[in-house]
Design an enzyme around this catalytic site. Structure first.
Site, short mmCIF file in Angstrom:
data_model
loop_
_atom_site.label_atom_id
_atom_site.label_comp_id
_atom_site.label_asym_id
_atom_site.label_seq_id
_atom_site.Cartn_x
_atom_site.Cartn_y
_atom_site.Cartn_z
N ASN A 132 40.55 6.01 42.06
CA ASN A 132 41.82 6.44 42.65
C ASN A 132 43.02 6.26 41.71
O ASN A 132 44.07 6.86 41.92
CB ASN A 132 42.10 5.74 43.98
CG ASN A 132 41.24 6.25 45.13
OD1 ASN A 132 40.96 5.53 46.09
ND2 ASN A 132 40.80 7.50 45.05
N ASP B 89 38.24 8.37 54.81
CA ASP B 89 38.53 9.59 54.04
C ASP B 89 39.28 10.62 54.90
O ASP B 89 39.10 10.66 56.11
CB ASP B 89 37.19 10.17 53.58
CG ASP B 89 37.34 11.06 52.36
OD1 ASP B 89 38.46 11.23 51.87
OD2 ASP B 89 36.31 11.58 51.91
#
Ligand code: FPP
Length: 219
Positions: free
Chosen positions: A57, A9
């Protein structure tokens, strides 16, 4: 430690802080992954699983999604020789039918070419833990946990010992839900593209100091 899993991340923030397009952050993230693979091999870790693209996503901008897909495709094309030479087995988990047919066939070809590698790089693509469990449930005919695990995308891969998440978020975000039942977690504020050898060592050191009871009692 046999299996390290990473939620990579912070690529977007890494790029934004440098006034660069987000995609440059993902590119730097792909390089960090390359380095991390080497740290793992040197430390004797046998499996590295990385969360590269979640089922969520797809909601990102068309530009970012197609940029990430291109990055994956070029990662596959550019790394093929090195992965074979270095004995890295490449494997994808997730709902791969969501990916373009071209990417699906590139993935299948790389999986086939690298199948004899003794270090395994597992890339989670269009992956969601709940989605994986639902797909496994559709196939499941047995009665035991072992038989269920064999229906998951990760069949044959040991559960992760340690799950690292970079960039300061402390959530599991639908990553390896079934497989993480007894995993340790390590959270670091460092953004994924900045995850270097020193950070890797810190994570492994923290893991070495955890007492893993796995639900039982310490002897
Ligand atoms: C999270 O950062 C990262 C991703 C959604 C993509 C991860 C992909 C890579 C590291 C590169 C490609 C992988 C391979 C296998 C070549 P974010 O965008 O959520 O960052 P932010 O939270 O700072 O916005």
């Amino acid at each position: 430690m046999e299996h390290l899993a990473v939620i990579m991340d912070g690529n977007g923030r890494w790029a934004e802080r440098r006034h660069l397009p987000r995609l440059m952050g993902h590119r730097a993230g792909a390089e960090a992954l390359d380095r991390c693979m080497h740290y793992c091999k040197a430390a004797g870790v046998k499996y590295l699983t990385v969360y590269a693209f979640s089922t969520e996503n797809w909601k990102r901008s068309e530009e970012e999604v197609s940029g990430l897909m291109k990055l994956l495709s070029s990662f596959i094309a550019s790394k093929e020789k090195t992965l074979v030479k270095e004995g890295v087995r490449f494997r994808v988990i997730g709902r791969r039918t969501d990916l373009s047919e071209k990417l699906q066939s590139e993935i299948a070809a790389l999986e086939e070419k690298t199948k004899d590698g003794d270090f395994t790089l597992v890339v989670a693509l269009s992956y969601g833990g709940r989605d994986e469990i639902v797909r496994a449930a559709m196939k499941f005919k047995g009665a035991t946990e072992e038989e269920f695990a064999a229906c998951l995308d990760t069949a044959g891969i040991p559960d992760p010992d340690l799950i690292v998440r970079t960039s300061g978020e402390q959530r599991t975000s639908n990553f390896l839900l079934w497989q993480s039942a007894y995993s340790e977690y390590y959270f670091t504020p460092v953004l994924w593209p900045d995850f270097d050898q020193a950070e890797f060592d810190k994570a492994l050191d923290a893991f070495a100091h955890r007492e893993r009871r796995m639900g039982g009692r310490l002897k």
